[in-house]
Design an enzyme around this catalytic site. Structure first.
Site, PDB file in Angstrom:
ATOM      1  N   SER A  84       0.835  -1.196   0.000  1.00 22.07           N
ATOM      2  CA  SER A  84       0.000   0.000   0.000  1.00 22.07           C
ATOM      3  C   SER A  84       0.876   1.254   0.000  1.00 22.07           C
ATOM      4  O   SER A  84       1.635   1.478  -0.932  1.00 22.07           O
ATOM      5  CB  SER A  84      -0.956  -0.047   1.191  1.00 22.07           C
ATOM      6  OG  SER A  84      -2.008   0.869   1.046  1.00 22.07           O
ATOM      7  N   HIS A 229      -7.331  -6.132   0.489  1.00 15.91           N
ATOM      8  CA  HIS A 229      -6.209  -5.200   0.421  1.00 15.91           C
ATOM      9  C   HIS A 229      -4.977  -5.733   1.150  1.00 15.91           C
ATOM     10  O   HIS A 229      -3.852  -5.528   0.709  1.00 15.91           O
ATOM     11  CB  HIS A 229      -6.626  -3.849   0.996  1.00 15.91           C
ATOM     12  CG  HIS A 229      -5.579  -2.789   0.919  1.00 15.91           C
ATOM     13  ND1 HIS A 229      -4.941  -2.449  -0.259  1.00 15.91           N
ATOM     14  CD2 HIS A 229      -5.038  -1.983   1.887  1.00 15.91           C
ATOM     15  CE1 HIS A 229      -4.064  -1.484  -0.029  1.00 15.91           C
ATOM     16  NE2 HIS A 229      -4.104  -1.191   1.264  1.00 15.91           N
TER      17      HIS A 229
END
Length: 249
Positions: A84, A229
């Site tokens: 991320s 994610h």
């Protein structure tokens, strides 16, 4: 800025960078396996973990921190792995120290600007907790539920709330969140770059592919089905398989 880091093992170095609200321990599940064949360096990015705080929070500054660390440790032939926000830092480093980098792996992130992310409700919840000066963990958790956060996310965030304070720099992260979502298009990098996305995540979508290949023409995109994610935590073995297969090519 002198970052806090943990170094283990020897051989070719792999530097691992966590995502927003995290710390160097967040990629432990990868480091534990990688250390058998590599030297692993896990880092607390600025405003996180035990690294210093700063009012500046953008990818140029964060990448400069890592570049300083790499020079200080005299790292070469370096593999970068970032999740991320940490993935974007890794991608930005292709512009600063390309001569030191052999490969980059960006986990569930693309070199694009995001307008809405799964962290948007977290930012709103944190802002409310700070405005109300909440120090009770149960009250903080309730505010987070009101903003739609699920229990795993709440537990993850509360790991960084100790002695009535946040271990990450919540005020600056809130104020600089637009910079964290942002991305300035960079010059094309020839460094081999692997993008690993979660099949249930929207962070790497088909519409991001042109931006990926324009900036990283030697990119490979692998999608891990059934993962969100936090694909490295949810499907650790599959992520490691993709990594090892790619590095062996």
């Amino acid at each position: 800025m002198k970052l806090n880091y943990k170094l283990q093992g020897n051989k070719q170095p792999i530097l691992l960078m966590h995502g927003l609200f995290g710390s160097l321990d967040n990629l432990n599940m990868l480091a534990k396996d990688l250390v058998a064949n590599y030297q692993t360096i896990q880092v607390d990015l600025r405003n996180h973990g035990q690294s210093p705080w700063s009012n500046i929070m953008n990818y140029q500054a964060m990448a400069e921190d890592i570049a300083e660390l790499c020079h200080g440790l005299q790292l070469q032939n370096l593999i970068l792995i970032g999740h991320s926000m940490g993935g974007k830092v890794a991608l930005q480093l292709s512009q600063l120290i390309p001569q030191l980098i052999s490969n980059i792996c960006a986990i569930d992130i693309a070199p694009v600007k995001y307008t809405q992310t799964i962290n948007t409700p977290v930012i709103k919840a944190l802002a409310q907790c700070i405005d109300q000066q909440l120090v009770d963990r149960k009250q903080i958790a309730e505010v987070m539920r009101q903003h739609g956060l699920n229990e795993p996310t709440i537990l993850f965030l509360l790991k960084s709330f100790k002695r009535e304070r946040w271990l990450f720099n919540a005020d600056v992260i809130i104020n600089q969140y637009a910079n964290i979502c942002d991305w300035q298009t960079i010059s094309a990098s020839a460094i081999p770059t692997l993008f690993i996305g979660g099949g249930n995540s929207s962070y790497i979508s088909d519409e991001n592919y042109p931006a990926i290949f324009n900036q990283f023409p030697n990119a490979q995109i692998d999608i891990v089905e059934g993962a969100g994610h936090n694909v490295h935590a949810e499907k650790t073995e599959q992520v490691l398989q993709h990594l090892y297969h790619w590095l062996a090519d």
